[in-house]
Design a protein around this motif. Structure first.
Motif, short mmCIF file in Angstrom:
data_model
loop_
_atom_site.label_atom_id
_atom_site.label_comp_id
_atom_site.label_asym_id
_atom_site.label_seq_id
_atom_site.Cartn_x
_atom_site.Cartn_y
_atom_site.Cartn_z
N ASP A 1 -28.21 -24.63 17.08
CA ASP A 1 -27.18 -25.23 17.92
C ASP A 1 -27.74 -26.51 18.53
OD1 ASP A 1 -25.04 -25.80 19.53
OD2 ASP A 1 -25.34 -24.13 20.90
N MET A 2 -27.05 -27.62 18.32
CA MET A 2 -27.52 -28.91 18.82
C MET A 2 -26.63 -29.44 19.94
SD MET A 2 -30.22 -29.46 17.04
CE MET A 2 -30.58 -31.17 17.33
N SER A 3 -25.77 -28.60 20.51
CA SER A 3 -24.84 -29.05 21.55
C SER A 3 -25.55 -29.59 22.78
CB SER A 3 -23.91 -27.90 21.95
OG SER A 3 -23.13 -27.50 20.86
N GLY B 1 -16.14 -27.18 18.31
CA GLY B 1 -16.73 -28.21 19.15
C GLY B 1 -18.24 -28.16 19.25
N ASP B 2 -18.86 -27.04 18.82
CA ASP B 2 -20.32 -26.93 18.85
C ASP B 2 -20.94 -27.87 17.83
OD1 ASP B 2 -20.12 -24.97 20.76
OD2 ASP B 2 -20.62 -23.30 19.42
N LYS B 3 -22.04 -28.49 18.20
CA LYS B 3 -22.78 -29.33 17.26
C LYS B 3 -23.92 -28.48 16.71
CE LYS B 3 -21.53 -33.50 19.69
NZ LYS B 3 -21.96 -34.59 20.55
N VAL B 4 -24.03 -28.45 15.39
CA VAL B 4 -24.99 -27.56 14.74
C VAL B 4 -25.73 -28.27 13.61
CG1 VAL B 4 -23.71 -25.45 15.28
CG2 VAL B 4 -23.21 -26.68 13.17
N ILE C 1 -28.04 -30.69 7.40
CA ILE C 1 -26.83 -31.46 7.68
C ILE C 1 -26.40 -31.23 9.12
CG2 ILE C 1 -24.41 -31.81 7.06
CD1 ILE C 1 -25.15 -30.82 4.24
N TYR C 2 -26.26 -32.32 9.86
CA TYR C 2 -25.80 -32.25 11.25
C TYR C 2 -24.29 -32.41 11.25
CZ TYR C 2 -30.58 -32.91 12.91
OH TYR C 2 -31.92 -32.75 13.18
N GLY C 3 -23.62 -31.63 12.08
CA GLY C 3 -22.18 -31.76 12.16
C GLY C 3 -21.60 -31.07 13.37
N LYS C 4 -20.29 -31.21 13.51
CA LYS C 4 -19.55 -30.62 14.63
C LYS C 4 -18.55 -29.64 14.05
CE LYS C 4 -16.34 -32.23 18.06
NZ LYS C 4 -15.80 -33.40 18.75
N ILE C 5 -18.49 -28.45 14.63
CA ILE C 5 -17.60 -27.41 14.12
C ILE C 5 -16.15 -27.78 14.43
CG2 ILE C 5 -16.93 -24.98 14.32
CD1 ILE C 5 -19.86 -24.34 14.91
#
Length: 105
Positions: A97-99, A56-59, A65-69
């Motif tokens: 970490d971009m959460s 669920g972490d956004k990284v 590349i931006y994405g969600k785990i």
């Protein structure tokens, strides 16, 4: 013969071996506190960050590349970069970490 005379200490002065090593010791201490110690601290923080990654972490990856785990494995992460588009990324490729970052469209 001339070289030997130039390398001799002047008469009347005691040789203090610690004074000749003091500048070298000072350089080593400064190098440790300004170069080695901060690098070790940064590596420790990065290792803790990568170990704390969870679903669920956004990284962001090192490639930008931006994405969600979606899934975390021992050395890799499954990252969802778009709806139904998932890629496998090495944990060492995650840099940020971009959460908590505000959502951008």
């Amino acid at each position: 013969m001339m070289n030997i005379i130039l390398m001799m200490q002047p008469e009347g002065q005691d040789a203090n071996p610690w004074m000749s090593f003091l500048p070298l010791l000072l350089i080593i201490v400064v190098f440790y506190f300004f170069m080695i110690r901060p690098q070790v601290k940064r590596q420790k923080e990065t290792r803790q960050f990568r170990e704390s990654l969870s679903k669920g972490d956004k990284v962001v990856t090192t490639g930008g590349i931006y994405g969600k785990i979606v899934e975390v494995k021992e050395t890799t992460i499954i990252l969802e970069i778009a709806k139904d588009v998932q890629i496998k990324v090495d944990k060492n490729g995650i840099i940020k970490d971009m959460s908590d970052a505000p959502q951008q469209r």
